[in-house]
Write a protein that holds these residues in place. Structure first.
Motif, short mmCIF file in Angstrom:
data_model
loop_
_atom_site.label_atom_id
_atom_site.label_comp_id
_atom_site.label_asym_id
_atom_site.label_seq_id
_atom_site.Cartn_x
_atom_site.Cartn_y
_atom_site.Cartn_z
N PRO A 25 0.82 -1.23 0.00
CA PRO A 25 0.00 0.00 0.00
C PRO A 25 0.84 1.27 0.00
N LEU A 26 1.96 1.25 0.70
CA LEU A 26 2.85 2.41 0.71
C LEU A 26 3.46 2.64 -0.67
N ARG A 27 3.93 1.58 -1.30
CA ARG A 27 4.50 1.72 -2.65
C ARG A 27 3.47 2.20 -3.64
N ARG A 28 2.25 1.66 -3.55
CA ARG A 28 1.18 2.05 -4.48
C ARG A 28 0.81 3.52 -4.30
N THR A 29 0.71 3.98 -3.06
CA THR A 29 0.38 5.37 -2.79
C THR A 29 1.49 6.29 -3.28
N GLY A 87 2.76 20.48 -2.78
CA GLY A 87 1.60 19.59 -2.74
C GLY A 87 2.00 18.14 -2.61
N TYR A 88 3.06 17.74 -3.30
CA TYR A 88 3.57 16.37 -3.21
C TYR A 88 4.03 16.08 -1.78
N ASP A 89 4.75 17.03 -1.20
CA ASP A 89 5.24 16.85 0.16
C ASP A 89 4.08 16.71 1.15
N ARG A 90 3.07 17.55 1.02
CA ARG A 90 1.91 17.48 1.91
C ARG A 90 1.12 16.19 1.68
N CYS A 96 1.13 8.85 2.83
CA CYS A 96 2.16 7.82 3.01
C CYS A 96 2.50 7.59 4.47
N ASP A 97 2.47 8.66 5.26
CA ASP A 97 2.86 8.52 6.66
C ASP A 97 1.94 7.58 7.42
N ASP A 101 3.37 4.62 9.56
CA ASP A 101 3.02 4.51 10.98
C ASP A 101 2.44 3.12 11.29
N ALA A 102 1.63 2.60 10.39
CA ALA A 102 1.06 1.26 10.60
C ALA A 102 2.16 0.20 10.59
N LEU A 103 3.14 0.34 9.66
CA LEU A 103 4.24 -0.62 9.61
C LEU A 103 5.11 -0.53 10.86
N VAL A 104 5.36 0.69 11.34
CA VAL A 104 6.19 0.86 12.53
C VAL A 104 5.48 0.30 13.75
#
Length: 117
Positions: A25-29, A87-90, A96-97, A101-104
């Motif tokens: 999911p992180l890679r896809r996002t 916008g990309y950063d936000r 992505c965070d 956070d879920a993985l951590v």
């Protein structure tokens, strides 16, 4: 424990951490956000390029206090690049965070890996 001694054991052979299904999911996002950023910047750059080659004489026409049409278009392209980068950063921070956070939190629930002998 020595400074140079690793704290965790290496993953077993054949298990690649980067290809783990939990990271999908992180890679896809991130891939979706990257494509959007590249599309916006690519379309803007292509529009400026095409206008520069099709309307050569009008690009040098002064419009506002000595600024030419070409200068305004390049300024617009630079502004688009800056706005899309912010916008990309936000979007990464918002979308992505939560995956990170879920993985951590999942890694913390399992605890640290077994110590290396």
């Amino acid at each position: 424990m020595s400074l140079f001694e690793p704290a965790r054991q290496d993953p077993p052979p054949g298990s690649d951490l980067h290809s783990h299904p939990a990271h999908e999911p992180l890679r896809r996002t991130a891939r979706r956000l990257r494509r959007r950023l590249l599309a916006v910047n690519g379309v803007t750059a292509l529009a400026v390029f095409l206008l520069a080659h099709t309307a050569k004489q009008s690009m040098a026409t002064p419009l506002l206090s000595g600024c030419t049409l070409g200068m305004l278009l390049l300024g617009g392209q630079a502004a688009t690049m800056l706005v899309s980068a912010v916008g990309y950063d936000r979007a990464c921070a918002a979308r992505c965070d939560r995956h990170v956070d879920a993985l951590v939190s999942a890694a913390r629930q399992h605890g640290p890996g077994p110590a290396r002998p």
